[in-house]
Design a protein around this motif. Structure first.
Motif, PDB file in Angstrom:
ATOM      1  N   MET A 162     -74.863  22.442  68.634  1.00  0.00           N
ATOM      2  CA  MET A 162     -74.255  21.231  68.947  1.00  0.00           C
ATOM      3  C   MET A 162     -73.388  20.523  67.624  1.00  0.00           C
ATOM      4  SD  MET A 162     -76.867  19.481  71.663  1.00  0.00           S
ATOM      5  CE  MET A 162     -78.237  19.364  70.414  1.00  0.00           C
ATOM      6  N   SER A 163     -74.050  20.812  66.548  1.00  0.00           N
ATOM      7  CA  SER A 163     -73.152  20.010  65.135  1.00  0.00           C
ATOM      8  C   SER A 163     -72.132  20.750  65.296  1.00  0.00           C
ATOM      9  CB  SER A 163     -74.052  20.373  64.077  1.00  0.00           C
ATOM     10  OG  SER A 163     -75.536  19.765  64.123  1.00  0.00           O
ATOM     11  N   LEU A 164     -71.987  22.009  65.515  1.00  0.00           N
ATOM     12  CA  LEU A 164     -70.633  22.627  65.264  1.00  0.00           C
ATOM     13  C   LEU A 164     -69.646  22.257  66.202  1.00  0.00           C
ATOM     14  CD1 LEU A 164     -71.626  26.687  65.088  1.00  0.00           C
ATOM     15  CD2 LEU A 164     -70.188  25.327  63.495  1.00  0.00           C
ATOM     16  N   GLU A 165     -70.257  21.751  67.842  1.00  0.00           N
ATOM     17  CA  GLU A 165     -69.316  21.285  68.478  1.00  0.00           C
ATOM     18  C   GLU A 165     -68.664  19.812  67.963  1.00  0.00           C
ATOM     19  OE1 GLU A 165     -68.388  22.501  71.619  1.00  0.00           O
ATOM     20  OE2 GLU A 165     -69.312  24.269  70.913  1.00  0.00           O
ATOM     21  N   LEU A 166     -69.599  19.143  67.179  1.00  0.00           N
ATOM     22  CA  LEU A 166     -69.207  18.286  66.718  1.00  0.00           C
ATOM     23  C   LEU A 166     -68.024  18.243  65.777  1.00  0.00           C
ATOM     24  CD1 LEU A 166     -69.875  15.058  66.537  1.00  0.00           C
ATOM     25  CD2 LEU A 166     -71.577  15.492  65.029  1.00  0.00           C
ATOM     26  N   MET A 167     -68.109  19.242  64.864  1.00  0.00           N
ATOM     27  CA  MET A 167     -66.989  19.737  64.110  1.00  0.00           C
ATOM     28  C   MET A 167     -65.778  20.038  64.917  1.00  0.00           C
ATOM     29  SD  MET A 167     -69.511  21.852  61.539  1.00  0.00           S
ATOM     30  CE  MET A 167     -68.385  22.524  60.436  1.00  0.00           C
ATOM     31  N   PHE A 168     -65.938  20.598  65.792  1.00  0.00           N
ATOM     32  CA  PHE A 168     -64.629  21.207  66.581  1.00  0.00           C
ATOM     33  C   PHE A 168     -64.120  19.643  66.758  1.00  0.00           C
ATOM     34  CE2 PHE A 168     -64.067  25.531  67.089  1.00  0.00           C
ATOM     35  CZ  PHE A 168     -65.517  25.924  67.123  1.00  0.00           C
ATOM     36  N   LEU A 194     -70.491  14.914  59.107  1.00  0.00           N
ATOM     37  CA  LEU A 194     -71.895  14.866  59.854  1.00  0.00           C
ATOM     38  C   LEU A 194     -72.165  15.816  60.682  1.00  0.00           C
ATOM     39  CD1 LEU A 194     -71.518  11.100  61.359  1.00  0.00           C
ATOM     40  CD2 LEU A 194     -73.093  12.076  59.687  1.00  0.00           C
ATOM     41  N   GLY A 195     -71.302  16.616  60.949  1.00  0.00           N
ATOM     42  CA  GLY A 195     -71.566  18.217  61.695  1.00  0.00           C
ATOM     43  C   GLY A 195     -72.057  19.085  60.547  1.00  0.00           C
ATOM     44  N   ILE A 196     -71.210  19.010  59.460  1.00  0.00           N
ATOM     45  CA  ILE A 196     -71.843  19.845  58.067  1.00  0.00           C
ATOM     46  C   ILE A 196     -73.217  19.648  57.859  1.00  0.00           C
ATOM     47  CG2 ILE A 196     -71.629  20.422  56.008  1.00  0.00           C
ATOM     48  CD1 ILE A 196     -68.773  20.515  56.347  1.00  0.00           C
ATOM     49  N   VAL A 197     -73.442  18.352  57.823  1.00  0.00           N
ATOM     50  CA  VAL A 197     -75.041  17.906  57.570  1.00  0.00           C
ATOM     51  C   VAL A 197     -75.792  18.326  58.446  1.00  0.00           C
ATOM     52  CG1 VAL A 197     -76.528  16.026  57.523  1.00  0.00           C
ATOM     53  CG2 VAL A 197     -74.371  15.756  56.345  1.00  0.00           C
ATOM     54  N   GLY A 198     -75.379  18.420  59.823  1.00  0.00           N
ATOM     55  CA  GLY A 198     -76.334  18.928  60.892  1.00  0.00           C
ATOM     56  C   GLY A 198     -76.479  20.402  60.821  1.00  0.00           C
ATOM     57  N   VAL A 199     -75.353  21.054  60.548  1.00  0.00           N
ATOM     58  CA  VAL A 199     -75.573  22.560  60.408  1.00  0.00           C
ATOM     59  C   VAL A 199     -76.511  22.907  59.233  1.00  0.00           C
ATOM     60  CG1 VAL A 199     -74.579  24.451  59.568  1.00  0.00           C
ATOM     61  CG2 VAL A 199     -73.424  23.221  61.257  1.00  0.00           C
ATOM     62  N   LEU A 200     -76.247  21.967  58.146  1.00  0.00           N
ATOM     63  CA  LEU A 200     -77.371  22.531  56.803  1.00  0.00           C
ATOM     64  C   LEU A 200     -78.983  22.025  57.123  1.00  0.00           C
ATOM     65  CD1 LEU A 200     -74.889  21.584  53.819  1.00  0.00           C
ATOM     66  CD2 LEU A 200     -75.473  23.778  54.897  1.00  0.00           C
ATOM     67  N   LEU A 201     -79.051  20.886  57.914  1.00  0.00           N
ATOM     68  CA  LEU A 201     -80.363  20.304  57.939  1.00  0.00           C
ATOM     69  C   LEU A 201     -81.314  20.544  58.815  1.00  0.00           C
ATOM     70  CD1 LEU A 201     -79.742  16.711  56.537  1.00  0.00           C
ATOM     71  CD2 LEU A 201     -80.744  18.844  55.508  1.00  0.00           C
ATOM     72  N   ARG A 202     -80.633  21.007  60.343  1.00  0.00           N
ATOM     73  CA  ARG A 202     -81.415  20.902  61.332  1.00  0.00           C
ATOM     74  C   ARG A 202     -82.103  22.532  61.579  1.00  0.00           C
ATOM     75  NH1 ARG A 202     -82.036  16.649  64.916  1.00  0.00           N
ATOM     76  NH2 ARG A 202     -83.819  18.197  65.587  1.00  0.00           N
ATOM     77  N   LYS A 203     -83.176  22.844  61.959  1.00  0.00           N
ATOM     78  CA  LYS A 203     -83.663  24.049  61.946  1.00  0.00           C
ATOM     79  C   LYS A 203     -83.577  24.763  63.542  1.00  0.00           C
ATOM     80  CE  LYS A 203     -87.721  23.376  60.098  1.00  0.00           C
ATOM     81  NZ  LYS A 203     -87.695  22.440  58.965  1.00  0.00           N
ATOM     82  N   ASN A 204     -83.079  23.675  64.300  1.00  0.00           N
ATOM     83  CA  ASN A 204     -83.258  24.138  65.849  1.00  0.00           C
ATOM     84  C   ASN A 204     -81.874  24.731  66.021  1.00  0.00           C
ATOM     85  OD1 ASN A 204     -82.985  24.374  68.532  1.00  0.00           O
ATOM     86  ND2 ASN A 204     -84.333  22.456  68.961  1.00  0.00           N
ATOM     87  N   ALA A 205     -81.915  25.929  66.315  1.00  0.00           N
ATOM     88  CA  ALA A 205     -80.493  26.747  66.593  1.00  0.00           C
ATOM     89  C   ALA A 205     -79.713  25.886  67.604  1.00  0.00           C
ATOM     90  CB  ALA A 205     -80.606  28.041  67.021  1.00  0.00           C
ATOM     91  N   ILE A 206     -80.368  25.367  68.643  1.00  0.00           N
ATOM     92  CA  ILE A 206     -79.246  24.643  69.409  1.00  0.00           C
ATOM     93  C   ILE A 206     -78.646  23.463  69.062  1.00  0.00           C
ATOM     94  CG2 ILE A 206     -79.231  23.658  71.977  1.00  0.00           C
ATOM     95  CD1 ILE A 206     -81.541  25.421  72.844  1.00  0.00           C
TER      96      ILE A 206
END
Lengths: 651, 100, 172
Positions: free
Chosen positions: B33-39, B17-29
């Protein structure tokens, strides 16, 4: 000084012309025409003096001396030195080259003065003498070499000078490139001969282990017994070199074209000296040829057939220099046939006398041509007349008397009228042929007849009768600086027979020290009488036919009707050049064209171009990956991640 | 208690889900946050294995991961603020000046 | 069905749901809040798995500090929505496919490696004692500990430098 010391002078025969040429390069243009000519002639003259000294020193103790100042190559088994050989054979060549060379240098002072003005470039005068001195130097290297490689250096050097001098007026000639083409032809044809000589050199080194004359010739018999095929190959390859340099069949085609060069060049290089290098080579390599009888037969027949062929062509030529060119080829054929038969002395004797009278004839022809050119200037409006075409001449006996007399002497000497020089030398060759080669004798006798005939034809067409054109009408005699060398050469042509009179055999004994004791050729009255009779017959027939010809420049040659197709063949030199063009040159050009266009442009360039285009397409495709969007980069990263994981889990 | 694969499967799901967030969202913030999810997902794996193998090293490592995440978020947000100042937007898609 | 498993499943559902909600939410503040919920649920899972200290550290650091910082920046930069259109055509489908592939692959690998027999251990007081954690941290991992403090320092300085206002003459 003790006579042994004189031999150390021998490197000067090469250095003196080189010094002359250096002086001319540095100072010639600034110090004027006469200076250049005098320096060059002096260099050549001093070379002659050194040659005389060497001959005198050799006379008292005639065994060969080798002066070896420097080492040149020393690699593994191959050791070659810059070594000068002074023996009776090389001294003969040195004397002939330097004597005739000096006379021609002096002649050129006057001749070139007019020639550069006639052709419109007075600044080129010095260059001529530089090249001439270079030629003398190279020829001296050739004749004084003590090993095959040094001789080859000289061999190539004279070929180079021939190229430079034939193409002296490089922007002139037919279509603006005629002279340059002739020079190229000479160089390339010679190159083919040089290829043969190189093969021979390689084989000699391979089978003898050395290139030095003494070492090689002493082993000749052994190697011939052990490897007869190799010996044959060596001699035949050497023969190829001889046919190139001495203009025999099949490589003689360059010599008539070489007449595009100034007349002194024709006289020196293409009559007296360079072309005799081949004969000298065979004479020097006696040891080889005497152990390979097959090669001897080949040499004899090459010489004989060339002599006959060239004589027939000379009959049909109209250009005064072309007649002399083909005559040279024919006489060289005599010499080659002689050395092939083992009559080395006869060949060398004829070489010496031929240098005298052929040099004389060429120089005198130059005088005639310049006389015609003076006539052209004097008669305004005859600009289209070819000053070298004999059909435009006639009656020059009255206009240029001195030239006429020396030309007559030269012509009679060439035809073999006793007691002029040519009679004795030609007679020796015929005598050698009589003693064992019947067919060769017959052909050479016919050639002797033709020789007299075409010389008579030339004499009548040029000097007798009435002038055929305005140019001939206004011709005038040449200046003294031109005529004095002519007189000297005429004297030599008259007295040259003295060198090897039957019974006395001076030259025979002289050369025996180098070439081995042979039986002195006996004087055969039958042969001598026959050749003298035929010479008179030929001259008389020519007189009869040509003095009655129609007195018009455009009229046909009197022989055209009776001989018909034969004469057309002689006129067109039996289409040899056309034959070579069709057989060798055109296919080669087509092949080169094929390699250039479809192969080089089509295939190879396309491969290079294709690679470039392919790279560009690939790069353009890959460029699309960089679209600036971080998220697509991230996508590719995840794809890569999955791929690696899959690989790791599957393996 | 329960099979060890369950928490790890949960971690894998969260990571994806974190990866999907990184790939799909345009908002940098949101990407941060998706990166935090991955961590977070990675931390869960550490904890699980620390429990499974009864080794405390896994838990210690999480402390370091947290520190690194914190530092990374700080610097990342500072960058976003800086970019906002010049580009007046935090859409990742607007940062395409390195287009090839 | 042990209580541990029940709690775990419940928390797992909450965690996944909040993560999905975070991704789909158009409002950035809602996304942040959903993420905080995710962190909290994961923290409770940590408790179940016997890491109380880490759980509380998670709440304090992640949910408390990091997310607060993120919320600050969200407020600072404005919460206007971005253009929902996707310029890269294949991005969405591919992303979902890849994520699914990743999940499938991971699950498959894990199940083949561990199977469903290996079980987690219930939390025990000796194990989860913060004292023992501290012992390991400051003895075995003292160097990394120091290094992390340097990292924090660097990050702090970096953040300050990056957000300095540019001087008028261009110097920073």
């Amino acid at each position: 000084m003790e006579s042994g010391q004189i031999f150390n002078l021998v490197p000067w025969i090469v250095f003196l012309p080189l010094i002359g040429l250096a002086v001319n390069i540095l100072l010639g243009r600034r110090l004027g025409e006469t200076f250049s000519g005098v320096v060059a002639s002096l260099a050549s003259g001093l070379t002659f003096v050194v040659a005389v000294l060497l001959a005198a020193a050799l006379a008292s103790a005639p065994n060969a001396r080798v002066v070896s100042p420097w080492e040149w190559i020393s690699i593994g088994e191959l050791t070659v030195r810059w070594a000068f050989r002074v023996d009776t054979l090389s001294v003969v060549m040195m004397l002939v080259v330097s004597l005739v060379g000096t006379l021609i240098h002096v002649y050129s002072i006057g001749y070139m003065h007019n020639d550069v003005r006639h052709n419109g470039d007075p600044g080129r005068y010095t260059r001529f003498f530089i090249f001439m001195n270079l030629f003398i130097a190279a020829m001296m290297i050739l004749v004084s070499a003590d090993n095959f490689l040094m001789m080859f250096v000289g061999w190539e050097g004279v070929g180079l000078c021939s190229y430079l001098l034939i193409g002296f007026w490089y922007e002139k000639g037919k279509n603006g490139t005629g002279n340059a083409d002739a020079a190229k032809k000479a160089f390339i044809t010679n190159r083919i001969g040089d290829f043969g000589l190189l093969i021979a050199l390689f084989l000699i080194f391979g089978y003898f282990g050395s290139l030095q004359f003494d070492e090689v010739f002493s082993q000749a018999a052994n190697v011939a017994a052990a490897h007869p095929g190799v010996m044959l190959l060596i001699t035949l390859a050497m023969l190829l070199g001889v046919t190139g340099k001495s203009a025999q069949i099949p490589l003689f085609v360059w010599l008539p074209d070489a007449m595009a060069g100034p007349t002194p060049v024709s006289a020196l290089i293409h009559a007296a000296t360079m072309v005799t290098a081949g004969v000298y080579l065979v004479a020097r390599s006696t040891a080889f040829y005497s152990v390979v009888p097959v090669a001897q037969t080949v040499v004899i027949w090459v010489g004989t057939l060339t002599a006959l062929l060239a004589a027939t062509i000379a009959l049909g030529q109209y250009d005064i220099k072309k007649v002399l060119a083909y005559s040279t080829i024919s006489q060289l054929g005599f010499m080659v046939a002689a050395v092939g038969m083992g009559a080395m002395v006869a060949g060398m004797f004829h070489l010496v006398t031929h240098a005298f009278f052929k040099g004389l004839l060429f120089l005198a022809a130059g005088s005639v041509i310049q006389g015609m050119e003076r006539g052209m200037h004097g008669s305004h409006g005859s600009a289209e007349t070819d000053p070298q075409d004999m059909r435009n001449m006639g009656g020059l006996r009255k206009k240029m008397p001195l030239t006429y007399w020396v030309y007559l002497i030269g012509g009679l000497a060439l035809s073999g009228i006793a007691p002029l020089a040519g009679f004795f030398s030609k007679d020796e060759i015929l005598g050698a042929a009589y003693n064992g080669h019947a067919a060769v004798f017959a052909l050479l006798v016919i050639t002797a007849f033709l020789t007299a005939f075409y010389m008579g034809r030339q004499l009548v067409m040029v000097f007798f009768g009435k002038p055929f054109t305005a140019a001939a009408e206004h011709a005038s005699e040449s200046p003294r600086v031109v005529t004095i060398p002519l007189i000297i050469l005429a004297l030599l042509s008259v007295l040259g027979g003295v060198l090897n009179l039957p019974g006395v055999h001076t030259l025979e004994h002289w050369l025996a020290h180098t070439l081995g004791e042979g039986e002195p050729a006996g004087f055969i009255w039958l042969v001598a009488g026959l050749s003298f009779f035929l010479a008179l017959l030929g001259l008389g027939a020519a007189w009869f036919i040509y003095s009655r010809r129609v007195q018009k420049a455009e009229a046909d040659d009197p022989l055209k009707k009776p001989l018909g197709a034969l004469f057309t063949g002689m006129e067109h030199k039996w289409w040899v050049d056309e034959f070579y063009q069709a057989l060798i040159l055109n296919p080669y050009k087509a092949f080169a064209q094929f390699m250039a266009d479809p192969v080089d442009l089509g295939v190879i360039d396309r491969v290079g171009g294709g690679l470039a285009a392919g790279t560009r397409t690939l790069a353009e495709g890959l460029r699309k990956l960089e679209n600036g969007y971080v998220r697509s980069y991230a996508l590719w990263m995840v794809v890569g991640l999955l791929a690696i994981m899959m690989y790791l889990f599957l393996s | 208690m329960f099979p060890v694969v369950y928490p790890i499967i949960l971690a894998v799901i969260l990571f994806s889900l974190g990866i999907v967030g990184v790939l799909l969202r345009k908002n940098a913030i949101v990407i941060l946050m998706s990166l935090e999810l991955m961590f977070n997902a990675a931390n869960l794996v550490f904890i699980t294995f620390a429990n499974y193998y009864q080794n405390l090293d896994g838990q210690v490592f999480i402390i370091f991961v947290m520190v690194t995440a914190a530092a990374e978020v700080a610097v990342g947000l500072a960058l976003i603020v800086d970019i906002f100042r010049s580009k007046k937007t935090i859409s990742i898609d607007e940062m395409h000046s390195l287009k090839g | 069905m042990t209580p541990g498993l029940l709690i775990f499943i419940l928390l797992g559902i909450i965690a996944v749901a909040s993560a999905v909600a975070m991704l789909l939410s158009r409002n950035t503040v809602y996304s942040a809040l959903f993420l905080i919920l995710n962190f909290l649920s994961v923290a409770v899972i940590y408790l179940v798995l016997g890491a109380p200290f880490i759980a509380l550290a998670q709440i304090a650091v992640y949910a408390g500090a990091i997310m607060v910082l993120v919320l600050f920046v969200i407020m600072l930069l404005g919460t206007h929505q971005l253009d929902p259109r996707e310029p890269l055509k294949w991005q969405r489908p591919l992303a979902i496919v890849l994520a699914l592939a990743l999940i499938v692959q991971g699950v498959y690998a894990l199940v083949t490696r561990f199977g469903f027999q290996a079980a987690t251990v219930p939390a025990s007081p000796d194990f989860v004692d913060p004292k023992s954690l501290g012992m390991v941290l400051f003895q075995k991992y003292s160097l990394p500990f120091e290094v992390t403090s340097v990292i924090l320092l660097v990050a702090a300085i970096g953040a300050v430098v990056l957000t300095q206002k540019q001087k008028k003459d261009g110097g920073a």
